[in-house]
Design a protein around this motif. Structure first.
Motif, PDB file in Angstrom:
ATOM      1  N   UNK A   1      34.219  77.090 102.609  1.00  0.00           N
ATOM      2  CA  UNK A   1      35.034  76.487 103.661  1.00  0.00           C
ATOM      3  C   UNK A   1      34.128  75.718 104.627  1.00  0.00           C
ATOM      4  N   UNK A   2      34.414  74.429 104.801  1.00  0.00           N
ATOM      5  CA  UNK A   2      33.623  73.572 105.685  1.00  0.00           C
ATOM      6  C   UNK A   2      34.173  73.638 107.110  1.00  0.00           C
ATOM      7  N   UNK A   3      33.325  73.392 108.072  1.00  0.00           N
ATOM      8  CA  UNK A   3      33.742  73.387 109.471  1.00  0.00           C
ATOM      9  C   UNK A   3      34.353  72.054 109.887  1.00  0.00           C
ATOM     10  N   UNK A   4      34.339  71.073 108.993  1.00  0.00           N
ATOM     11  CA  UNK A   4      35.001  69.786 109.214  1.00  0.00           C
ATOM     12  C   UNK A   4      35.301  69.175 107.858  1.00  0.00           C
ATOM     13  N   UNK A   5      36.057  68.092 107.849  1.00  0.00           N
ATOM     14  CA  UNK A   5      36.430  67.470 106.586  1.00  0.00           C
ATOM     15  C   UNK A   5      35.251  66.729 105.957  1.00  0.00           C
TER      16      UNK A   5
ATOM     17  N   UNK B   1      36.030  65.612 112.045  1.00  0.00           N
ATOM     18  CA  UNK B   1      36.645  66.768 112.682  1.00  0.00           C
ATOM     19  C   UNK B   1      37.970  66.462 113.333  1.00  0.00           C
ATOM     20  N   UNK B   2      38.540  65.283 113.039  1.00  0.00           N
ATOM     21  CA  UNK B   2      39.798  64.885 113.677  1.00  0.00           C
ATOM     22  C   UNK B   2      40.734  64.264 112.661  1.00  0.00           C
TER      23      UNK B   2
ATOM     24  N   UNK C   1      44.120  68.401  95.268  1.00  0.00           N
ATOM     25  CA  UNK C   1      44.617  68.961  96.520  1.00  0.00           C
ATOM     26  C   UNK C   1      43.459  69.432  97.399  1.00  0.00           C
ATOM     27  N   UNK C   2      43.650  69.280  98.712  1.00  0.00           N
ATOM     28  CA  UNK C   2      42.699  69.733  99.715  1.00  0.00           C
ATOM     29  C   UNK C   2      43.465  70.351 100.879  1.00  0.00           C
ATOM     30  N   UNK C   3      42.812  71.273 101.600  1.00  0.00           N
ATOM     31  CA  UNK C   3      43.446  71.950 102.724  1.00  0.00           C
ATOM     32  C   UNK C   3      42.623  71.757 103.995  1.00  0.00           C
ATOM     33  N   UNK C   4      43.344  71.797 105.122  1.00  0.00           N
ATOM     34  CA  UNK C   4      42.660  71.773 106.415  1.00  0.00           C
ATOM     35  C   UNK C   4      43.374  72.721 107.367  1.00  0.00           C
ATOM     36  N   UNK C   5      42.673  73.143 108.395  1.00  0.00           N
ATOM     37  CA  UNK C   5      43.258  73.974 109.441  1.00  0.00           C
ATOM     38  C   UNK C   5      42.536  73.699 110.744  1.00  0.00           C
ATOM     39  N   UNK C   6      43.222  73.956 111.841  1.00  0.00           N
ATOM     40  CA  UNK C   6      42.644  73.748 113.160  1.00  0.00           C
ATOM     41  C   UNK C   6      43.697  73.944 114.222  1.00  0.00           C
ATOM     42  N   UNK C   7      43.706  73.053 115.219  1.00  0.00           N
ATOM     43  CA  UNK C   7      44.700  73.162 116.273  1.00  0.00           C
ATOM     44  C   UNK C   7      45.089  71.770 116.750  1.00  0.00           C
TER      45      UNK C   7
ATOM     46  N   UNK D   1      38.834  72.339 112.038  1.00  0.00           N
ATOM     47  CA  UNK D   1      37.640  73.188 112.030  1.00  0.00           C
ATOM     48  C   UNK D   1      37.496  74.002 110.746  1.00  0.00           C
ATOM     49  N   UNK D   2      38.418  73.791 109.816  1.00  0.00           N
ATOM     50  CA  UNK D   2      38.303  74.411 108.489  1.00  0.00           C
ATOM     51  C   UNK D   2      38.804  73.415 107.448  1.00  0.00           C
ATOM     52  N   UNK D   3      38.067  73.242 106.366  1.00  0.00           N
ATOM     53  CA  UNK D   3      38.472  72.333 105.297  1.00  0.00           C
ATOM     54  C   UNK D   3      37.929  72.850 103.973  1.00  0.00           C
ATOM     55  N   UNK D   4      38.747  72.743 102.938  1.00  0.00           N
ATOM     56  CA  UNK D   4      38.325  73.220 101.625  1.00  0.00           C
ATOM     57  C   UNK D   4      39.090  72.475 100.549  1.00  0.00           C
TER      58      UNK D   4
END
Length: 642
Positions: free
Chosen positions: A8-12, A59-60, A99-105, A123-126
């Protein structure tokens, strides 16, 4: 897998950034409502084309999205004030299985007329594997007219889902799963709260709704990458949101509720042959018609994922017996083998335990001890089906000793036969047919009595409801011998349940002692490349033994569609002592949509219709039946979905 979190990466990554901003017509996202329930929404541009997402740095991610009435996203964001609200999304390119996923706020949310501008910090990408994505070609559909059909945000304890929603779920092959991890106060700094979004796919109907309560969704867990992101969130915070979409009509179903993971025997008791699953007790739902701004291109078909296992029905969906407790699981022993051709044979087994088998049902056998269990494999491009191969196999029972008129179903050993086709590359059938052919060559006496081989395997259950059951006219005034009209359509080895039904009819008690007995009028339509192999099996199934000898119970007309001619030596003769008067008619070539009209069946609409064969065969038969006025909903079907 202890280091899997490092994936899991901390950014895309750059390729993810490009993927979201230029390749996707819509992005499913997860947000939380004011009751802390996760919902899965669909965000898309107004014209259904890629390019509605932008990104200034890795990261955005900003989504310039159009939403429609009923989608919970806008209400969820507004109820939170839009300040650092958790969000997660998944991008799926259905034409390539990427497919790719991301998460954050959510950093900011702006309402600008028809569009909402959602700026998110990632802040999460995989990246995810493509295993269960069904390929389909999607095209923009900007002329949509969303309409809320159902909206129930709070269900009462005894409330059930409407029938149209349950049917929608059972017709779907794709869902989006939103989950939530709510951190305990002592864990928040190291493991902060977050939401997740994931994809689940399979064959249409892989997710089931429990008939007993009409609102619990059951989602089987297929072999994945062992990150357990969704299951881990559910284990910690037992809530989830699930969204189903129709790529043909544009309808979208949103569900939210309480989720729980079940494993091992507990899962098996709910959905046999499934070692891990998630139950989803629905507490709210919204159903919107004609909303999704993309559709499957007309004239194109879906390419099913080769990794998807067969559909497993819930235990309560079939009239079945399952031996889930290992202590009570009986073993069956191979007793004989009859070779009909190089790739068709009947294997007979015996159980020392009493069994109740209804003609048309299937046996579930566990061959792990025979061929060995497979180790975990994430991907298997050369043989995808092995990823979920549990070494458990299901075959229709073609004959059983408990169908004999002289047998007792209460106690004592029970034998049953499985007539099966060798599947090239199939682990279990390859092993069984290898044994059969080697015995035929070197030890033919062991074909007649295979007990010395001591080949025993666990019987996991007797299942299936593709059975004759009671006549639809059972409540009508009873005449001495009421007629029961049947139409059976079989494609190749799809003949096996009809062999069982014939044997079951043959073995019933004498009509003189049976209240409400039937005189049967059966039409069997058989499509086969090997009539010389299958026809003797039919006549043998219909033949009365000395114990069961009695007057004829009716008549059967067999229409054989084949390119191979029939040999006179295999046609039934009077000395066959058939329990049915049999007439055989041969037709050159395959079935077509005009088949039943061409045969001149005047009473097809009055018959009970049963169809068994490959999916393509079923489609042709259903089309032919519709040409003569038979409603497909009235047709009993048994394909090979096990």
């Amino acid at each position: 897998m202890a280091e899997a979190w490092t994936w899991i990466h901390s950014e895309m990554p750059e390729q993810h950034q490009t993927f979201y901003t230029s390749r996707l017509p819509f992005i499913p996202v997860t947000t939380i409502d004011d009751k802390q329930r996760p919902w899965s929404s669909i965000l898309a541009g107004p014209d259904g084309r890629p390019g509605f997402a932008t990104s200034q740095h890795f990261g955005e991610l900003t989504l310039h999205a159009n939403t429609w009435e009923g989608d919970p996203f806008v209400q969820n964001v507004k109820s939170s004030g839009g300040n650092r609200m958790l969000i997660a999304g998944i991008g799926v390119e259905f034409s390539t299985r990427r497919r790719n996923k991301f998460a954050g706020f959510i950093e900011s949310f702006q309402d600008d007329g028809p569009l909402f501008h959602v700026r998110s910090t990632v802040n999460e990408a995989i990246g995810n594997c493509p295993k269960y994505i069904n390929i389909r070609e999607l095209v923009p559909m900007s002329d949509t007219h969303p309409r809320v059909v159902h909206r129930r945000l709070e269900l009462s304890p005894d409330e059930r889902l409407p029938h149209d929603i349950i049917s929608f779920i059972h017709e779907s092959d794709t869902l989006f799963l939103g989950t939530y991890y709510k951190a305990e106060e002592e864990d928040r700094e190291k493991f902060p709260s977050h939401v997740g979004m994931n994809h689940r796919g399979g064959k249409a109907g892989f997710a089931r709704v429990r008939p007993s309560d009409g609102r619990t969704l059951v989602i089987p867990d297929y072999s994945g990458n062992r990150l357990l992101t969704s299951l881990g969130n559910i284990e910690a915070t037992p809530l989830a949101g699930v969204t189903f979409v129709s790529f043909t009509t544009g309808a979208v179903l949103y569900l939210t509720g309480d989720a729980h993971n079940l494993v091992g025997p507990t899962a098996q008791r709910l959905m046999p042959r499934t070692n891990a699953l998630t139950t989803f007790h629905i507490t709210g739902y919204i159903f919107v018609a004609d909303a999704l701004p993309v559709r499957q291109k007309p004239g194109t078909s879906v390419h099913r994922s080769p990794y998807s296992p067969p559909i497993h029905l819930l235990a309560e969906e079939t009239a079945s017996i399952y031996f889930n407790d290992l202590d009570e699981q009986p073993k069956v022993t191979l007793t004989s083998i009859e070779i009909h051709s190089k790739d068709l044979a009947t294997f007979s087994f015996e159980s020392l335990n009493p069994l109740h088998i209804v003609p048309g049902q299937t046996a579930i056998l566990d061959f792990k001890s025979f061929v060995g269990a497979l180790p975990y494999a994430h991907m298997a491009p050369d043989n995808p089906i092995t990823v979920n191969d549990d070494r458990i196999r299901t075959w229709t029972i073609s004959g059983s000793s408990c169908w004999s008129a002289s047998s007792s179903k209460e106690d004592g050993p029970v034998s049953f036969s499985l007539t099966m086709r060798h599947k090239p590359g199939g682990t279990v059938t390859s092993a069984l047919f290898s044994i059969a052919h080697k015995l035929g060559e070197f030890r033919p006496e062991l074909l007649k009595d295979s007990r010395p081989l001591q080949l025993s395997v666990p019987l996991m259950g007797i299942t299936g409801d593709f059975t004759l059951g009671a006549s639809p006219n059972a409540l009508a005034p009873i005449t001495l011998y009421p007629s029961r009209k049947l139409l059976w359509a079989a494609g190749g080895i799809g003949l096996t349940p009809f062999l069982a039904m014939l044997a079951g009819l043959r073995g019933t008690a004498d009509r003189e002692n049976e209240v409400g007995a039937h005189v049967y009028n059966i039409i069997l339509v058989l499509s086969t490349r090997e009539p010389e192999v299958l026809l003797p099996l039919i006549t043998r199934a219909a033949r009365c033994s000395d114990d069961d000898a009695r007057a004829s119970i009716g008549s059967m007309t067999i229409h054989i569609f084949s390119r191979s001619p029939l040999l006179s030596s295999i046609l039934p003769t009077p000395e066959n002592q058939l329990g049915l008067t049999v007439d055989i008619k041969q037709h050159a070539g395959r079935l077509s949509k005009d088949t039943f009209r061409g045969l001149g069946f005047e009473d097809v609409a009055e018959r009970e219709v049963y169809v068994c064969g490959p999916e393509e065969f079923e489609e042709v038969v259903l089309g032919a039946l519709s040409e003569v006025g038979v409603d497909s909903d009235k047709v009993r079907r048994e394909g090979f979905a096990y």
